[in-house]
Design an enzyme around this catalytic site. Structure first.
Site, PDB file in Angstrom:
ATOM      1  N   CYS A   2      65.234 -69.701 -19.419  1.00 51.51           N
ATOM      2  CA  CYS A   2      65.797 -71.061 -19.457  1.00 51.51           C
ATOM      3  C   CYS A   2      65.391 -72.172 -18.676  1.00 51.51           C
ATOM      4  O   CYS A   2      65.237 -71.804 -16.958  1.00 51.51           O
ATOM      5  CB  CYS A   2      67.641 -70.861 -19.274  1.00 51.51           C
ATOM      6  N   ARG A  27      59.520 -71.556 -19.293  1.00 53.36           N
ATOM      7  CA  ARG A  27      61.062 -71.191 -18.773  1.00 53.36           C
ATOM      8  C   ARG A  27      61.638 -70.970 -20.124  1.00 53.36           C
ATOM      9  O   ARG A  27      62.198 -69.919 -20.962  1.00 53.36           O
ATOM     10  CB  ARG A  27      61.839 -71.592 -18.318  1.00 53.36           C
ATOM     11  N   TRP A  79      65.550 -70.437 -23.658  1.00 57.83           N
ATOM     12  CA  TRP A  79      64.739 -68.506 -24.237  1.00 57.83           C
ATOM     13  C   TRP A  79      65.784 -68.226 -24.755  1.00 57.83           C
ATOM     14  O   TRP A  79      67.258 -67.553 -23.676  1.00 57.83           O
ATOM     15  CB  TRP A  79      64.047 -68.140 -23.001  1.00 57.83           C
ATOM     16  N   ASN A 105      72.114 -70.744 -17.168  1.00 56.43           N
ATOM     17  CA  ASN A 105      70.489 -69.261 -16.993  1.00 56.43           C
ATOM     18  C   ASN A 105      70.648 -68.250 -16.183  1.00 56.43           C
ATOM     19  O   ASN A 105      71.873 -68.024 -15.324  1.00 56.43           O
ATOM     20  CB  ASN A 105      69.242 -70.244 -16.365  1.00 56.43           C
ATOM     21  N   GLY A 106      70.621 -66.881 -17.726  1.00 60.00           N
ATOM     22  CA  GLY A 106      71.225 -65.263 -17.070  1.00 60.00           C
ATOM     23  C   GLY A 106      72.075 -65.045 -18.270  1.00 60.00           C
ATOM     24  O   GLY A 106      72.268 -65.726 -19.402  1.00 60.00           O
ATOM     25  N   GLU A 509      46.430 -54.114 -19.582  1.00 56.98           N
ATOM     26  CA  GLU A 509      46.321 -55.828 -19.282  1.00 56.98           C
ATOM     27  C   GLU A 509      45.988 -57.053 -20.367  1.00 56.98           C
ATOM     28  O   GLU A 509      46.429 -57.702 -21.077  1.00 56.98           O
ATOM     29  CB  GLU A 509      46.340 -56.175 -17.722  1.00 56.98           C
ATOM     30  N   LYS A 513      47.096 -58.812 -22.642  1.00 55.53           N
ATOM     31  CA  LYS A 513      47.222 -61.184 -23.383  1.00 55.53           C
ATOM     32  C   LYS A 513      47.081 -60.771 -25.074  1.00 55.53           C
ATOM     33  O   LYS A 513      47.413 -61.940 -25.137  1.00 55.53           O
ATOM     34  CB  LYS A 513      45.491 -60.446 -22.505  1.00 55.53           C
ATOM     35  N   GLU A 516      50.822 -60.679 -26.802  1.00 56.27           N
ATOM     36  CA  GLU A 516      51.436 -61.467 -25.988  1.00 56.27           C
ATOM     37  C   GLU A 516      50.934 -63.056 -27.157  1.00 56.27           C
ATOM     38  O   GLU A 516      51.975 -63.494 -27.727  1.00 56.27           O
ATOM     39  CB  GLU A 516      50.271 -61.771 -24.813  1.00 56.27           C
ATOM     40  N   HIS A 532      43.075 -36.351 -27.769  1.00 56.06           N
ATOM     41  CA  HIS A 532      44.318 -35.993 -27.459  1.00 56.06           C
ATOM     42  C   HIS A 532      45.768 -36.028 -28.600  1.00 56.06           C
ATOM     43  O   HIS A 532      46.746 -35.975 -28.132  1.00 56.06           O
ATOM     44  CB  HIS A 532      45.204 -35.535 -26.396  1.00 56.06           C
ATOM     45  N   LYS A 632      57.776 -67.796 -19.117  1.00 52.36           N
ATOM     46  CA  LYS A 632      57.444 -67.191 -18.246  1.00 52.36           C
ATOM     47  C   LYS A 632      58.188 -66.660 -17.628  1.00 52.36           C
ATOM     48  O   LYS A 632      57.491 -65.376 -16.998  1.00 52.36           O
ATOM     49  CB  LYS A 632      56.767 -68.607 -17.603  1.00 52.36           C
TER      50      LYS A 632
END
Length: 637
Positions: A2, A27, A79, A105-106, A509, A513, A516, A532, A632
């Site tokens: 947020c 955000r 968000w 925010n939080g 990584e 990507k 995401e 395995h 983000k």
């Protein structure tokens, strides 16, 4: 999570708030809202929009349609954490009389209990968010006390969790009430105006004078004054800083997406970062990480190293290194573990931030903790840092944001010079993290007498070469990817990514990507684990990516893995290096990259991997810079 922006001053606030929200969309972008006190009637007016269309974001809709304005106002881009994405759950939220508005925010812990009590008292709550209870609860305390300060003190004792609040109060039409607990909030000081935001970026083009709100504190902001208090009501000193940012120009500069722009900025970001570090001779400058008035210059580096990171005596005594991160930063740490163990010969452990503080803690002597975060606000990593500080352990913040909470909490600071990264999927922050950690490993080795100054200089040269190859590899395969390969691989709905040794965390990584931004399932495995269990997944519908290494023994193991895939009719994509002919011949699709320092193989592959994933996503038509469900800066646990 947020974005918050607020304004009080002599100018109309609407455009300032909307401009700030547009800078904070990284955000969160589920919904957006604006509220201000109407100049004529002195009542709170507001607009809210939820959801996105293919062409218009909630912030853009605010800009196009909001008619309200005033000299004091608040804005929010969301968000979602509590409550679905709809207009009722969009901030700002209000009390019953709508004479209190709040953006948040939080996460408020135990908000269900508070909600139940408020409903029993006759309050009418319209949303399913945790935030709305704050407006009603503060209203209760304001009814009990004529004094705003006393009401806020009592209010703060009833709330638990992590939060940054900005309240708009009809009763106090010239003041903003802001509060912070374990969630970032910064005040900007202008000429007869004040700003408050969750990120300095929201108003960085308006002022460089800032005050970082301390933890467990609140402030009353008027156009030319800040009254700052702890939750116990004691007055706190207002400490002003000046921020000199590397660059605050936020636009796509002709690229289709921020992600593509930031992929192409990597070579220069790495070069800038290492140029910042490479002058390691003596200096007469004094470093102070709380003094953010100085621009970051190369000849400032040695002072930062010696006074902020580790002094020579501490370097000599180091027995272990710990790194803590989340997401992409965790992957960078996993790769950098090889740097510190191979170059410095120091045992190194990597911890996932979200797990670290819930495990038993064993205090180390002669150890340091490197906290890695692009934003410097990542909640899990920041909480881990606070735990470490409580045990009096040495810590270093590696972040892209000099004004972040992590920098102020840690003992040392290594600033990346990547510049603002706007796309949610990290690109240049990842590569500059790798570059910084490689440089740091070599610098520690130099201080310990393991390498000499010529070898240190050569290591910096290796980084510049890897940065060049990162960009050149994109250009070598640009047409092939954009004209044929992206469309070919966009048809698959699942992938397996393999690596060994230093290339396994890079495979992690790469898989992240793809997940995401394209929403395609991609699973990374250590290549040695293929037989395995995961080998059962191989078929012609599941492309297998192998990321090579520049160690001859491990390379041969990867070749064996490639033959295992082909023997089972698997489709093989390889990222290989020049001269690795057996692996290249086994592949259905091969990307061949010039050789670099073996420890920098992941860095050399980074740009091409990101570019390929980006163009697969372009074919799929997904919103690249703002992937669904993601934000983000993850400032909640």
């Amino acid at each position: 999570m947020c974005g918050i922006i607020a304004y009080v001053g002599t100018k109309p606030c609407k455009q300032t708030i909307i401009h700030g929200l547009s800078r904070l969309e990284y955000r969160g972008y589920d919904s957006a809202g604006l509220a201000c006190i109407d100049e004529k009637h002195k009542h709170i007016s507001y607009h809210k929009y939820a959801g996105t269309t293919t062409t218009t974001s909630p912030v853009q809709r605010l800009e196009q349609t909001a008619t309200i304005n005033g000299h004091i106002g608040i804005g929010h881009t969301r968000w979602a954490t509590h409550g679905v994405v709809n207009e009722e759950n969009t901030h700002p939220h209000f009390n019953c009389q709508k004479n209190i508005a709040v953006v948040h925010n939080g996460i408020i812990e135990g908000h269900e209990k508070i909600r139940k009590a408020l409903i029993e008292q006759g309050h009418d709550l319209h949303s399913t968010t945790d935030t709305e209870v704050a407006a009603h609860l503060l209203g209760n305390h304001l009814k009990k006390h004529n004094d705003l300060k006393t009401a806020v003190m009592e209010f703060s004792q009833e709330l638990h969790g992590a939060y940054a609040f900005v309240f708009l109060l009809e009763k106090y039409p010239e003041k903003l009430l802001i509060m912070r607990r374990r969630s970032p909030l910064v005040v900007g000081i202008g000429e007869n105006e004040m700003f408050a935001a969750s990120d300095y970026l929201a108003f960085s083009d308006k002022t460089n004078k800032v005050v970082f709100l301390p933890d467990d504190s609140f402030a009353l902001l008027s156009k030319n004054n800040i009254e700052l208090y702890g939750f116990d009501g004691k007055a706190l000193q207002v400490i002003e800083h000046k921020i000199n940012s590397l660059s605050q120009k936020i636009d796509k500069q002709g690229f289709d997406h921020y992600m593509l722009k930031e992929i192409y900025e990597q070579k220069h970001a790495i070069t800038r970062t290492i140029s910042f570090y490479n002058l390691i001779g003596s200096t007469n400058k004094t470093a102070n990480k709380d003094d953010l008035t100085k621009p970051y210059e190369p000849n400032y580096t040695d002072a930062i190293w010696r006074q902020l990171t580790l002094n020579p005596n501490e370097v000599g005594r180091l027995k272990s290194i710990n790194m803590i991160g989340a997401g992409t930063s965790w992957h960078a740490a996993r790769i950098a573990q090889f740097f510190f163990e191979y170059i410095c010969k120091i045992p190194t452990r990597v911890h996932l931030a979200s797990e670290f503080r819930y495990m038993p803690f064993f205090k180390d002597t002669n150890s340091t903790y490197i906290m890695i975060s692009q934003s410097g606000e990542t909640a899990d990593t920041l909480e881990a840092l606070k735990l470490i500080s409580g045990y009096d352990q040495h810590s270093i913040a590696l972040t892209n944001v000099a004004s972040s909470s992590m920098v102020r909490e840690a003992q040392g600071f290594l600033p990346m010079q990547a510049g603002p990264e706007i796309s949610v999927a990290s690109t240049k922050a990842f590569s500059t993290q790798l570059a910084t950690l490689f440089w740091l490993a070599n610098r520690i080795a130099l201080e310990r007498g393991i390498i000499d100054e010529k070898q240190m200089h050569d290591a910096e040269g290796d980084l510049f070469i890897a940065a060049e190859i990162l960009e050149a590899s994109i250009e070598n395969y640009k047409l092939e990817i954009t004209q044929t390969l992206a469309s070919q691989y966009a048809k698959y709905d699942r992938f397996i990514f393999l690596g060994r040794h230093i290339s396994y965390p890079f495979a992690m990584e790469a898989a992240l990507k793809l997940k995401e931004i394209s929403y395609v399932f991609a699973q990374p495995y250590p290549a040695g684990e293929l037989k395995h269990g995961p080998i059962a997944l191989i078929d012609e519908k599941t492309p297998i990516f192998i990321f090579s290494v520049l160690d001859d023994l491990i390379y041969q193991k990867l070749v064996s893995n490639a033959h295992e895939v082909k023997a089972r009719h698997g489709h093989l994509v390889v990222f290989a290096f020049e001269g690795q002919d057996e692996l290249i011949k086994a592949a259905d699709t091969a990307f061949v990259i010039p050789r670099v320092n073996p420890l920098l193989a992941p860095l050399a592959m980074t740009g091409l991997m990101q570019f390929f994933v980006y163009h697969i996503t372009c074919v799929l038509g997904c919103p690249i810079d703002k992937p669904r469900n993601l934000a983000k800066s993850v400032t909640v646990e």
